[in-house]
Write an enzyme that holds these catalytic residues in place. Structure first.
Site, PDB file in Angstrom:
ATOM      1  N   SER A  88     108.051  39.351  63.834  1.00 43.99           N
ATOM      2  CA  SER A  88     107.738  39.440  65.257  1.00 43.99           C
ATOM      3  C   SER A  88     107.191  40.823  65.595  1.00 43.99           C
ATOM      4  O   SER A  88     107.797  41.839  65.229  1.00 43.99           O
ATOM      5  CB  SER A  88     109.001  39.159  66.069  1.00 43.99           C
ATOM      6  OG  SER A  88     108.782  39.440  67.431  1.00 43.99           O
ATOM      7  N   GLY A  89     106.065  40.863  66.301  1.00 48.20           N
ATOM      8  CA  GLY A  89     105.366  42.120  66.587  1.00 48.20           C
ATOM      9  C   GLY A  89     106.175  43.152  67.350  1.00 48.20           C
ATOM     10  O   GLY A  89     106.117  44.350  67.050  1.00 48.20           O
ATOM     11  N   HIS A  90     106.954  42.694  68.345  1.00 53.68           N
ATOM     12  CA  HIS A  90     107.589  43.688  69.229  1.00 53.68           C
ATOM     13  C   HIS A  90     108.786  44.405  68.605  1.00 53.68           C
ATOM     14  O   HIS A  90     109.342  45.316  69.206  1.00 53.68           O
ATOM     15  CB  HIS A  90     107.959  43.057  70.575  1.00 53.68           C
ATOM     16  CG  HIS A  90     109.155  42.170  70.574  1.00 53.68           C
ATOM     17  ND1 HIS A  90     110.382  42.582  71.028  1.00 53.68           N
ATOM     18  CD2 HIS A  90     109.316  40.874  70.207  1.00 53.68           C
ATOM     19  CE1 HIS A  90     111.236  41.572  70.945  1.00 53.68           C
ATOM     20  NE2 HIS A  90     110.623  40.530  70.442  1.00 53.68           N
ATOM     21  N   ASN A 111     120.379  41.164  62.900  1.00 51.78           N
ATOM     22  CA  ASN A 111     119.972  41.921  64.090  1.00 51.78           C
ATOM     23  C   ASN A 111     121.116  42.653  64.776  1.00 51.78           C
ATOM     24  O   ASN A 111     120.883  43.569  65.535  1.00 51.78           O
ATOM     25  CB  ASN A 111     119.265  41.000  65.083  1.00 51.78           C
ATOM     26  CG  ASN A 111     119.994  39.705  65.314  1.00 51.78           C
ATOM     27  OD1 ASN A 111     120.318  38.980  64.367  1.00 51.78           O
ATOM     28  ND2 ASN A 111     120.277  39.407  66.550  1.00 51.78           N
ATOM     29  N   THR A 171      94.586  28.559  71.783  1.00 57.15           N
ATOM     30  CA  THR A 171      93.678  29.703  71.652  1.00 57.15           C
ATOM     31  C   THR A 171      94.475  30.912  71.198  1.00 57.15           C
ATOM     32  O   THR A 171      95.520  31.231  71.762  1.00 57.15           O
ATOM     33  CB  THR A 171      92.980  29.978  72.994  1.00 57.15           C
ATOM     34  OG1 THR A 171      92.302  28.777  73.379  1.00 57.15           O
ATOM     35  CG2 THR A 171      91.983  31.127  72.877  1.00 57.15           C
ATOM     36  N   CYS A 208     120.097  39.395  73.191  1.00 55.28           N
ATOM     37  CA  CYS A 208     119.934  38.004  73.601  1.00 55.28           C
ATOM     38  C   CYS A 208     121.218  37.413  74.159  1.00 55.28           C
ATOM     39  O   CYS A 208     121.186  36.482  74.936  1.00 55.28           O
ATOM     40  CB  CYS A 208     119.476  37.166  72.412  1.00 55.28           C
ATOM     41  SG  CYS A 208     118.296  38.016  71.395  1.00 55.28           S
ATOM     42  N   GLN A 245     113.944  41.575  61.752  1.00 54.07           N
ATOM     43  CA  GLN A 245     114.495  42.929  61.869  1.00 54.07           C
ATOM     44  C   GLN A 245     114.089  43.822  60.706  1.00 54.07           C
ATOM     45  O   GLN A 245     114.240  45.040  60.769  1.00 54.07           O
ATOM     46  CB  GLN A 245     116.031  42.880  61.931  1.00 54.07           C
ATOM     47  CG  GLN A 245     116.564  42.352  63.249  1.00 54.07           C
ATOM     48  CD  GLN A 245     116.384  43.318  64.411  1.00 54.07           C
ATOM     49  OE1 GLN A 245     116.353  44.533  64.238  1.00 54.07           O
ATOM     50  NE2 GLN A 245     116.258  42.778  65.610  1.00 54.07           N
ATOM     51  N   GLY A 301     108.883  35.621  66.887  1.00 50.49           N
ATOM     52  CA  GLY A 301     109.847  35.288  65.846  1.00 50.49           C
ATOM     53  C   GLY A 301     110.507  33.939  66.094  1.00 50.49           C
ATOM     54  O   GLY A 301     110.750  33.167  65.154  1.00 50.49           O
TER      55      GLY A 301
HETATM   56  C1  LIG Z   1     114.152  39.364  67.900  1.00 49.67           C
HETATM   57  C2  LIG Z   1     114.536  38.433  66.823  1.00 49.67           C
HETATM   58  C3  LIG Z   1     114.042  37.113  66.797  1.00 49.67           C
HETATM   59  C4  LIG Z   1     113.192  36.541  67.901  1.00 49.67           C
HETATM   60  O1  LIG Z   1     111.891  37.085  67.928  1.00 49.67           O
HETATM   61  P1  LIG Z   1     111.047  36.961  69.270  1.00 49.67           P
HETATM   62  O2  LIG Z   1     109.691  37.449  68.873  1.00 49.67           O
HETATM   63  O3  LIG Z   1     111.712  37.841  70.272  1.00 49.67           O
HETATM   64  O4  LIG Z   1     111.030  35.525  69.634  1.00 49.67           O
HETATM   65  C5  LIG Z   1     114.400  36.301  65.749  1.00 49.67           C
HETATM   66  N1  LIG Z   1     115.196  36.754  64.760  1.00 49.67           N
HETATM   67  C6  LIG Z   1     115.678  38.009  64.753  1.00 49.67           C
HETATM   68  C7  LIG Z   1     116.543  38.453  63.630  1.00 49.67           C
HETATM   69  C8  LIG Z   1     115.371  38.886  65.783  1.00 49.67           C
HETATM   70  O5  LIG Z   1     115.876  40.112  65.772  1.00 49.67           O
END
Ligand SMILES: *Cc1c(COP(=O)(O)O)cnc(C)c1O
Length: 388
Positions: free
Chosen positions: A195-197, A147, A233, A320, A175, A66
């Protein structure tokens, strides 16, 4: 109870990743069979991610997460604007730091940034965006869901205003994706980060959606990957895992939202019984899984430590910034006084959470809050002054 910080990798994501780490490890740019198999898998993942967002595959660019997607969208659109004499940017005061710190960097580089107020309910007012839009505005970036407090912005209305002024709009939907319906055409946005996680994919992989009518220039220099836009890559295992996780989240979205909303409402009801407690941000326009509350008279950090001892993972503000003693910029942006913002707690639920976990949290939380208040001079004073 801390799924807004990150989530576990789902079985579906893992199953999609393992072959790309074992036998199908080819470089998608290689011309041989092994490489071409990777290239085909990569394009299938792109199609799947695009389908989940209502986008076209060629509008999806894979990134390292993200943060990179946010940086890329904002820096490059700002740069393109500047080339045409447009050096004004609009965002909000409560964005993720990936956006806020990028904006701060651009301010140092000579851009002017307007930070829209998000008010006490954590929502941007469209008329305030309209008043802020100018002839020299290069980009608007407003997050879809916050978030920390989970409030969901009226992005469609905001996007319409941007388009009427011919200004591109980016949304950080990190989010939101996988948790509420996200369709780029319904939202009307030009760029979108995910963002995947945050939805049971792996860490270190994400995507930037960029509408085909916009020209996206690369942030990094290097090879010709991602149609010459994003060199390096490809993180194929990550991309396949993320695509599988997003597909699963999208297919079960309604069922998951209903489950998570019921758990969230049970938490809110239980927490409402703790005196001198306030919910931060609109409850109506909010992610299904987000609870963010302030318990007056106590420190968020000590609350977190005690919850952790009881086996409950939670967060104050966002993951964070925890570890720093500054109160959350999000809570300050919605107008909370510093001392109140210190006592905040974010519980973020997910489809994997159970009713038992919520019940257990509601057993432990009031007891812990009371213990901390019994030790707190601030609480004593508040009681003496009849404020609680
Ligand atoms: C977690 C988050 C990000 C950052 O994503 P990462 O993949 O961890 O770099 C950015 N914006 C929001 C709102 C998030 O919750």
């Amino acid at each position: 109870m801390d799924n807004a910080a990150t989530t576990s990798v789902s079985e579906a994501a893992l199953a999609a990743m393992l072959p790309a780490l074992r036998e199908n490890y080819g470089n998608p740019s290689s011309l041989h069979e092994l490489g071409q198999r990777s290239s085909a898998a990569l394009e299938e993942a792109r199609e799947s991610v695009a389908w989940c967002l209502g986008a076209q595959p060629r509008e999806i660019y894979f990134t390292s997460g993200g943060t990179e997607a946010d940086n890329w969208a904002i820096r490059q659109l700002a740069r393109q604007g500047a080339a045409r004499g447009k050096k004004h940017l609009i965002t909000t005061a409560f964005e993720h730091h990936a956006v806020l710190h990028t904006m701060a960097r651009l301010e140092k580089d000579g851009f002017e940034v307007t930070y829209l107020d998000v008010h006490e309910d954590g929502l941007v007012r469209p008329e305030e965006l309209e008043a802020a839009l100018r002839d020299d505005t290069a980009l608007v970036s407003i997050m879809l869901a916050n978030n920390e407090i989970g409030t969901i912005q009226p992005i469609r209305a905001l996007a319409e205003l941007c388009h009427a002024h011919k200004v591109p709009i980016h949304t950080d939907a990190v989010q939101a994706v996988g948790h509420i319906p996200v369709n780029v055409d319904e939202l009307g946005v030009d760029l979108l980060s995910l963002s995947g996680h945050k939805f049971h994919g792996p860490k270190g992989v994400g995507a930037l959606y960029c509408r085909r009518s916009l020209r996206l220039t690369p942030l990094l220099e290097g090879g010709a990957q991602e149609r010459n836009r994003r060199p390096g890559t490809e993180n194929l295992p990550g991309i396949l895992g993320m695509a599988a996780a997003l597909r699963e989240a999208t297919e079960h979205l309604e069922e998951h939202m209903a489950h998570v909303t019921a758990l969230r409402d049970a938490l809110l009801t239980g927490i409402a019984d703790i005196p001198c407690t306030r919910v931060n941000g609109s409850v109506e326009h909010r992610l299904p899984g987000n609870v963010n509350v302030c318990f007056e008279g106590i420190e968020g950090e000590s609350l977190l430590l005690r919850l952790d001892l009881a086996g409950i993972c939670a967060s104050s503000g966002s993951a964070c910034t925890s570890g720093s003693l500054d109160p959350s910029h999000v809570l300050l942006a919605i107008g909370l006084p510093k001392e109140v913002a210190h006592g905040s707690l974010r519980l973020s639920l997910d489809a994997q959470n159970t009713r038992e976990e919520v019940d257990y949290t509601l057993e432990q939380l009031p007891r812990i809050v009371q213990t901390l208040r019994d030790m707190s001079p601030v609480w004593e004073q508040m009681k003496a002054e009849g404020r609680c």
